[in-house]
Design a protein around this motif. Structure first.
Motif, PDB file in Angstrom:
ATOM      1  N   ALA A 138       0.830  -1.208   0.000  1.00 12.98           N
ATOM      2  CA  ALA A 138       0.000   0.000   0.000  1.00 12.98           C
ATOM      3  C   ALA A 138       0.862   1.255   0.000  1.00 12.98           C
ATOM      4  N   ASP A 139       1.952   1.236   0.762  1.00 16.44           N
ATOM      5  CA  ASP A 139       2.819   2.406   0.825  1.00 16.44           C
ATOM      6  C   ASP A 139       3.536   2.635  -0.504  1.00 16.44           C
ATOM      7  N   LEU A 140       4.002   1.568  -1.136  1.00 17.16           N
ATOM      8  CA  LEU A 140       4.654   1.703  -2.440  1.00 17.16           C
ATOM      9  C   LEU A 140       3.681   2.249  -3.477  1.00 17.16           C
ATOM     10  N   THR A 141       2.458   1.780  -3.443  1.00 20.01           N
ATOM     11  CA  THR A 141       1.442   2.257  -4.384  1.00 20.01           C
ATOM     12  C   THR A 141       1.171   3.743  -4.181  1.00 20.01           C
ATOM     13  N   TRP A 142       1.060   4.158  -2.916  1.00 19.71           N
ATOM     14  CA  TRP A 142       0.801   5.575  -2.633  1.00 19.71           C
ATOM     15  C   TRP A 142       1.968   6.443  -3.073  1.00 19.71           C
ATOM     16  N   LEU A 143       3.181   6.045  -2.727  1.00 23.06           N
ATOM     17  CA  LEU A 143       4.358   6.827  -3.120  1.00 23.06           C
ATOM     18  C   LEU A 143       4.487   6.895  -4.641  1.00 23.06           C
ATOM     19  N   ALA A 144       4.212   5.791  -5.318  1.00 23.62           N
ATOM     20  CA  ALA A 144       4.281   5.779  -6.785  1.00 23.62           C
ATOM     21  C   ALA A 144       3.271   6.759  -7.380  1.00 23.62           C
ATOM     22  N   GLY A 145       2.089   6.805  -6.799  1.00 28.21           N
ATOM     23  CA  GLY A 145       1.069   7.743  -7.279  1.00 28.21           C
ATOM     24  C   GLY A 145       1.476   9.189  -7.088  1.00 28.21           C
ATOM     25  N   GLU A 146       2.123   9.481  -5.958  1.00 26.03           N
ATOM     26  CA  GLU A 146       2.581  10.844  -5.696  1.00 26.03           C
ATOM     27  C   GLU A 146       3.703  11.243  -6.661  1.00 26.03           C
ATOM     28  N   ILE A 147       4.584  10.308  -6.958  1.00 25.86           N
ATOM     29  CA  ILE A 147       5.644  10.563  -7.938  1.00 25.86           C
ATOM     30  C   ILE A 147       5.037  10.833  -9.312  1.00 25.86           C
ATOM     31  N   ALA A 148       4.117   9.979  -9.731  1.00 30.21           N
ATOM     32  CA  ALA A 148       3.513  10.110 -11.064  1.00 30.21           C
ATOM     33  C   ALA A 148       2.738  11.418 -11.208  1.00 30.21           C
ATOM     34  N   ALA A 149       2.137  11.874 -10.104  1.00 30.27           N
ATOM     35  CA  ALA A 149       1.346  13.106 -10.143  1.00 30.27           C
ATOM     36  C   ALA A 149       2.208  14.357  -9.997  1.00 30.27           C
ATOM     37  N   GLY A 150       3.517  14.185  -9.766  1.00 25.61           N
ATOM     38  CA  GLY A 150       4.399  15.326  -9.620  1.00 25.61           C
ATOM     39  C   GLY A 150       4.376  15.966  -8.252  1.00 25.61           C
ATOM     40  N   ARG A 151       3.768  15.290  -7.280  1.00 25.59           N
ATOM     41  CA  ARG A 151       3.706  15.851  -5.924  1.00 25.59           C
ATOM     42  C   ARG A 151       4.916  15.471  -5.077  1.00 25.59           C
ATOM     43  N   LEU A 152       5.741  14.557  -5.566  1.00 24.70           N
ATOM     44  CA  LEU A 152       7.017  14.223  -4.939  1.00 24.70           C
ATOM     45  C   LEU A 152       8.102  14.283  -6.008  1.00 24.70           C
ATOM     46  N   ASP A 153       9.227  14.876  -5.657  1.00 25.69           N
ATOM     47  CA  ASP A 153      10.366  14.971  -6.560  1.00 25.69           C
ATOM     48  C   ASP A 153      11.300  13.793  -6.287  1.00 25.69           C
ATOM     49  N   PRO A 154      11.551  12.914  -7.279  1.00 25.37           N
ATOM     50  CA  PRO A 154      12.404  11.755  -7.038  1.00 25.37           C
ATOM     51  C   PRO A 154      13.879  12.102  -6.862  1.00 25.37           C
ATOM     52  N   GLY A 155      14.280  13.288  -7.253  1.00 28.33           N
ATOM     53  CA  GLY A 155      15.663  13.716  -7.029  1.00 28.33           C
ATOM     54  C   GLY A 155      16.695  12.953  -7.830  1.00 28.33           C
ATOM     55  N   ILE A 156      16.396  12.661  -9.090  1.00 26.99           N
ATOM     56  CA  ILE A 156      17.357  11.943  -9.932  1.00 26.99           C
ATOM     57  C   ILE A 156      18.453  12.907 -10.369  1.00 26.99           C
ATOM     58  N   SER A 157      19.681  12.621  -9.990  1.00 27.02           N
ATOM     59  CA  SER A 157      20.791  13.499 -10.365  1.00 27.02           C
ATOM     60  C   SER A 157      21.798  12.819 -11.293  1.00 27.02           C
ATOM     61  N   TRP A 158      21.618  11.508 -11.526  1.00 26.45           N
ATOM     62  CA  TRP A 158      22.428  10.795 -12.516  1.00 26.45           C
ATOM     63  C   TRP A 158      21.522   9.733 -13.133  1.00 26.45           C
ATOM     64  N   ARG A 159      21.512   9.672 -14.457  1.00 32.35           N
ATOM     65  CA  ARG A 159      20.688   8.664 -15.136  1.00 32.35           C
ATOM     66  C   ARG A 159      21.342   8.259 -16.443  1.00 32.35           C
ATOM     67  N   GLY A 160      21.328   6.958 -16.723  1.00 31.21           N
ATOM     68  CA  GLY A 160      21.899   6.467 -17.962  1.00 31.21           C
ATOM     69  C   GLY A 160      21.615   4.985 -18.131  1.00 31.21           C
ATOM     70  N   SER A 161      22.045   4.437 -19.256  1.00 30.10           N
ATOM     71  CA  SER A 161      21.866   3.014 -19.540  1.00 30.10           C
ATOM     72  C   SER A 161      22.666   2.179 -18.535  1.00 30.10           C
ATOM     73  N   TRP A 162      22.173   0.951 -18.288  1.00 27.59           N
ATOM     74  CA  TRP A 162      22.921   0.124 -17.347  1.00 27.59           C
ATOM     75  C   TRP A 162      24.255  -0.341 -17.926  1.00 27.59           C
ATOM     76  N   ALA A 163      24.462  -0.092 -19.200  1.00 21.65           N
ATOM     77  CA  ALA A 163      25.786  -0.331 -19.772  1.00 21.65           C
ATOM     78  C   ALA A 163      26.813   0.640 -19.186  1.00 21.65           C
ATOM     79  N   ARG A 164      26.339   1.748 -18.611  1.00 20.65           N
ATOM     80  CA  ARG A 164      27.211   2.757 -17.999  1.00 20.65           C
ATOM     81  C   ARG A 164      27.265   2.595 -16.481  1.00 20.65           C
ATOM     82  N   HIS A 165      27.004   1.396 -16.002  1.00 17.83           N
ATOM     83  CA  HIS A 165      26.915   1.191 -14.558  1.00 17.83           C
ATOM     84  C   HIS A 165      28.186   1.570 -13.831  1.00 17.83           C
ATOM     85  N   ALA A 166      29.347   1.346 -14.428  1.00 20.20           N
ATOM     86  CA  ALA A 166      30.616   1.639 -13.753  1.00 20.20           C
ATOM     87  C   ALA A 166      30.726   3.128 -13.431  1.00 20.20           C
ATOM     88  N   GLU A 167      30.256   3.961 -14.345  1.00 21.45           N
ATOM     89  CA  GLU A 167      30.284   5.416 -14.128  1.00 21.45           C
ATOM     90  C   GLU A 167      29.378   5.807 -12.956  1.00 21.45           C
TER      91      GLU A 167
END
Length: 310
Positions: free
Chosen positions: A262-291
């Protein structure tokens, strides 16, 4: 299937390799993973020599159910989900219904993948603090994954959030998330606080405990400093407004798993609605995992690192 597994001969002690597909139990759904987020604890754990080569780690992952649980529990095939487990860095994972939450179909899987450990930890600790309305709550390591979620959730609950971040560049961002004060260290806080969520340990824990008002509680969630917390003898005195203070430990997996869905579902809904900021500061393909891994290990990351599998 492909997975990111421990390999002590590779940079970051991880490499992409082939491993057997998981065989879900009757109470588990089979999920095709689209994105994962990395936590310092698991990345650092991969470097430990006692962890065997070939071990697949990873607590946080988001994706789509490709095979519903045989016992009828959990979401149906095709549902978008966010999941908590121990083998997330793989194309497929088997997940008990109690450890996954459903998400809107159009939700960004990368954003969802930041939720499980960081979002649940913040949510469950803040609940332990009781009503936050009008109370001063201190969050150390506020620019990290758990810290950012704690700042946002505490502010929404009506708390006067005091955020601690050693990076001055993060101050404006933390204020935009709801922090009323931002300081470089707990020793700079001048007014007492009712509760503390500590992600850092060491000297931060000692000084944050000293900032507690009577009846206040410090919740020790993380130890990113990897330093010992040495309390001076007078830290445990109860005079001068220091009566009845306490330090409590926290372990996410010590909580009843029945409540995570239930908590995961609620948090996911808040993320999707833009009411929570996930704070992603690095993102890329998993081929770049070492970086991504090296950025985490070097402590150069504020927020979350996300690997896309698709």
């Amino acid at each position: 299937m492909r997975a990111l597994a421990v390999d002590h001969t590779s940079p970051g002690h991880l490499s992409l390799t082939d491993v057997p597909d998981p065989r879900p139990a009757a109470h588990e759904a089979l999920v095709r993973v689209e994105a994962v987020s990395l936590n310092f604890g698991e990345v650092h754990g991969a470097t430990r020599p006692e962890v065997p080569d070939g071990t697949v780690l990873g607590w946080d992952a988001a994706g789509v159910v490709v095979q519903a649980a045989a016992d009828g529990s959990g979401p149906a095939e095709g549902a978008r989900v966010v999941t908590l487990g121990e083998t997330g860095w793989a194309e497929l994972r088997a997940v008990p219904a109690a450890l996954l939450g459903t998400a809107p179909e159009d939700a960004d899987p990368g954003a969802l993948s930041t939720v499980p450990v960081a979002g649940l930890s913040a949510l469950h600790v803040l609940r332990r603090m009781g009503s936050l309305l009008g109370r001063r709550v201190l969050v150390t390591g506020a620019s990290g994954g758990v810290g950012r979620y704690a700042v946002q959730l505490a502010a929404r609950a009506g708390a006067h959030v005091v955020a601690i971040s050693r990076s001055s560049a993060q101050a404006d961002g933390l204020r935009s998330l709801g922090a009323r004060e931002v300081h470089p260290e707990p020793a700079a806080v001048r007014e007492p606080v009712a509760a503390v969520l500590d992600n850092v340990g060491g000297r931060h824990l000692v000084d944050a405990f000293a900032a507690l008002s009577a009846g206040g509680t410090l919740f020790s969630v993380g130890r990113s400093s990897e330093a010992d917390a040495v309390l001076p003898p007078d830290a445990l005195l109860g005079n001068e407004g220091r009566h009845d203070r306490s330090i409590r430990t926290f372990f996410l997996f010590g909580d009843p798993a029945a409540g995570f869905s239930a908590d995961l579902t609620w948090l996911a809904g808040e993320i999707a609605a833009g009411r929570l900021d996930p704070g992603i500061s690095w993102r890329g393909s998993w081929a770049r995992h070492a970086e991504a891994v090296q950025t985490l290990l070097d402590r150069r990351l504020h927020g979350k690192a996300v690997l896309d599998l698709q």
